[in-house]
Design a protein around this motif. Structure first.
Motif, mmCIF file in Angstrom:
data_model
loop_
_atom_site.group_PDB
_atom_site.id
_atom_site.type_symbol
_atom_site.label_atom_id
_atom_site.label_comp_id
_atom_site.label_asym_id
_atom_site.label_seq_id
_atom_site.Cartn_x
_atom_site.Cartn_y
_atom_site.Cartn_z
ATOM 1 N N ASP A 177 8.363 3.685 1.451
ATOM 2 C CA ASP A 177 8.300 2.906 0.214
ATOM 3 C C ASP A 177 8.030 3.865 -0.943
ATOM 4 O OD1 ASP A 177 7.970 -0.038 -0.854
ATOM 5 O OD2 ASP A 177 6.408 1.153 -1.824
ATOM 6 N N VAL A 178 8.834 3.749 -2.002
ATOM 7 C CA VAL A 178 8.717 4.631 -3.167
ATOM 8 C C VAL A 178 8.526 3.781 -4.414
ATOM 9 C CG1 VAL A 178 9.868 6.384 -4.576
ATOM 10 C CG2 VAL A 178 10.210 6.355 -2.098
ATOM 11 N N GLY A 216 12.103 9.393 12.931
ATOM 12 C CA GLY A 216 11.532 10.734 12.924
ATOM 13 C C GLY A 216 11.643 11.503 11.629
ATOM 14 N N GLY A 217 12.197 10.917 10.581
ATOM 15 C CA GLY A 217 12.387 11.660 9.342
ATOM 16 C C GLY A 217 11.359 11.405 8.265
ATOM 17 N N GLU A 258 9.270 12.153 2.822
ATOM 18 C CA GLU A 258 8.124 12.126 1.915
ATOM 19 C C GLU A 258 7.999 13.440 1.151
ATOM 20 O OE1 GLU A 258 4.239 10.243 3.067
ATOM 21 O OE2 GLU A 258 5.200 10.294 5.051
ATOM 22 N N GLY A 259 8.128 14.554 1.856
ATOM 23 C CA GLY A 259 8.000 15.864 1.224
ATOM 24 C C GLY A 259 9.050 16.103 0.159
ATOM 25 N N SER A 274 4.461 7.057 -6.171
ATOM 26 C CA SER A 274 3.770 6.627 -4.963
ATOM 27 C C SER A 274 4.771 6.684 -3.814
ATOM 28 C CB SER A 274 3.242 5.193 -5.140
ATOM 29 O OG SER A 274 2.823 4.671 -3.896
ATOM 30 N N VAL A 275 4.411 7.385 -2.749
ATOM 31 C CA VAL A 275 5.276 7.527 -1.582
ATOM 32 C C VAL A 275 4.461 7.133 -0.359
ATOM 33 C CG1 VAL A 275 6.773 9.065 -0.269
ATOM 34 C CG2 VAL A 275 6.433 9.467 -2.715
ATOM 35 N N THR A 276 4.878 6.075 0.330
ATOM 36 C CA THR A 276 4.114 5.555 1.457
ATOM 37 C C THR A 276 5.011 5.374 2.669
ATOM 38 O OG1 THR A 276 2.757 4.312 -0.129
ATOM 39 C CG2 THR A 276 2.542 3.729 2.195
ATOM 40 N N ASP A 277 4.620 5.988 3.774
ATOM 41 C CA ASP A 277 5.344 5.806 5.025
ATOM 42 C C ASP A 277 4.973 4.434 5.592
ATOM 43 O OD1 ASP A 277 6.527 5.893 7.523
ATOM 44 O OD2 ASP A 277 5.200 7.441 8.308
#
Length: 200
Positions: A44-45, A95-96, A101-102, A114-117
């Protein structure tokens, strides 16, 4: 002291439904096909769609973030879903998460982002076949006719009283992704199997 942590194999929320989903597919004469796509990367971005970060992230991913409400942009194996004026869900093969995120954080630099796995939050059901629209229409309040909800569209909605993200896939006869919270996945699988019995 050595670390003896147990390694537990991943188990999808619908692992126990695999045989039932496959059986429904075999008996429906291809009218409806159901399958789980487990462990997809979902990130989620949130950022300012008009700010410098949006363009930088789009360039870094080689995928412009969709700016039209309820639309989908796809490039290779990466799909971006518009969820709100400043929110997107990026979906990629399993798996990515860390790599994605990076890349987003590096591209955004000092811009607020905001970057949320959220990969573990949902699983994905694939609903395909000539009667996929009809099956989903039994429990979804949206107009799913291809003129109204054709390829490249997405929406946060409900299906069988369960909150989902619905995606009309853009490949020919690719059907729909139904992204559902893991805790409701079993209920929704039961609902879909029951509703699909009409097409057996």
């Amino acid at each position: 002291m050595a670390d003896h942590a147990l390694t537990v194999p991943l188990r999808s929320p619908l692992a126990q439904y695999a045989d039932r989903l496959a059986a429904a597919t075999r008996t429906s004469d291809g009218a409806v096909r159901l399958a789980e796509l487990p462990f997809l990367t979902q990130v989620d971005v949130r950022l300012d769609a008009k700010g410098a970060a949006a363009e930088a992230v789009g360039l870094a991913l080689d995928l412009p973030l969709p700016l039209q409400p309820n639309t989908v942009v796809r490039a290779g194996e990466l799909t971006a879903l518009w969820l709100g004026p400043d929110e997107w869900l990026l979906v990629a093969p399993p798996g990515g998460e860390r790599d994605l995120e990076g890349r987003i954080r590096e591209a955004a630099g000092e811009e607020p982002v905001s970057v949320t796995d959220v990969s573990a939050q949902r699983t994905t059901l694939l609903v395909t076949g000539p009667r996929a629209h009809d099956l989903l229409a039994h429990g979804c309040p949206l107009d799913l006719h291809p003129r109204a909800f054709g390829s490249g569209r997405c929406a946060q909605t409900t299906l069988g009283r369960t909150q989902i993200v619905l995606v009309a896939r853009d490949e020919p006869r690719a059907g729909f992704w139904v992204l559902v919270r893991s805790s409701f996945a079993g209920y929704l699988a039961d609902w879909l199997l029951d509703a699909a019995a009409e097409y057996v």
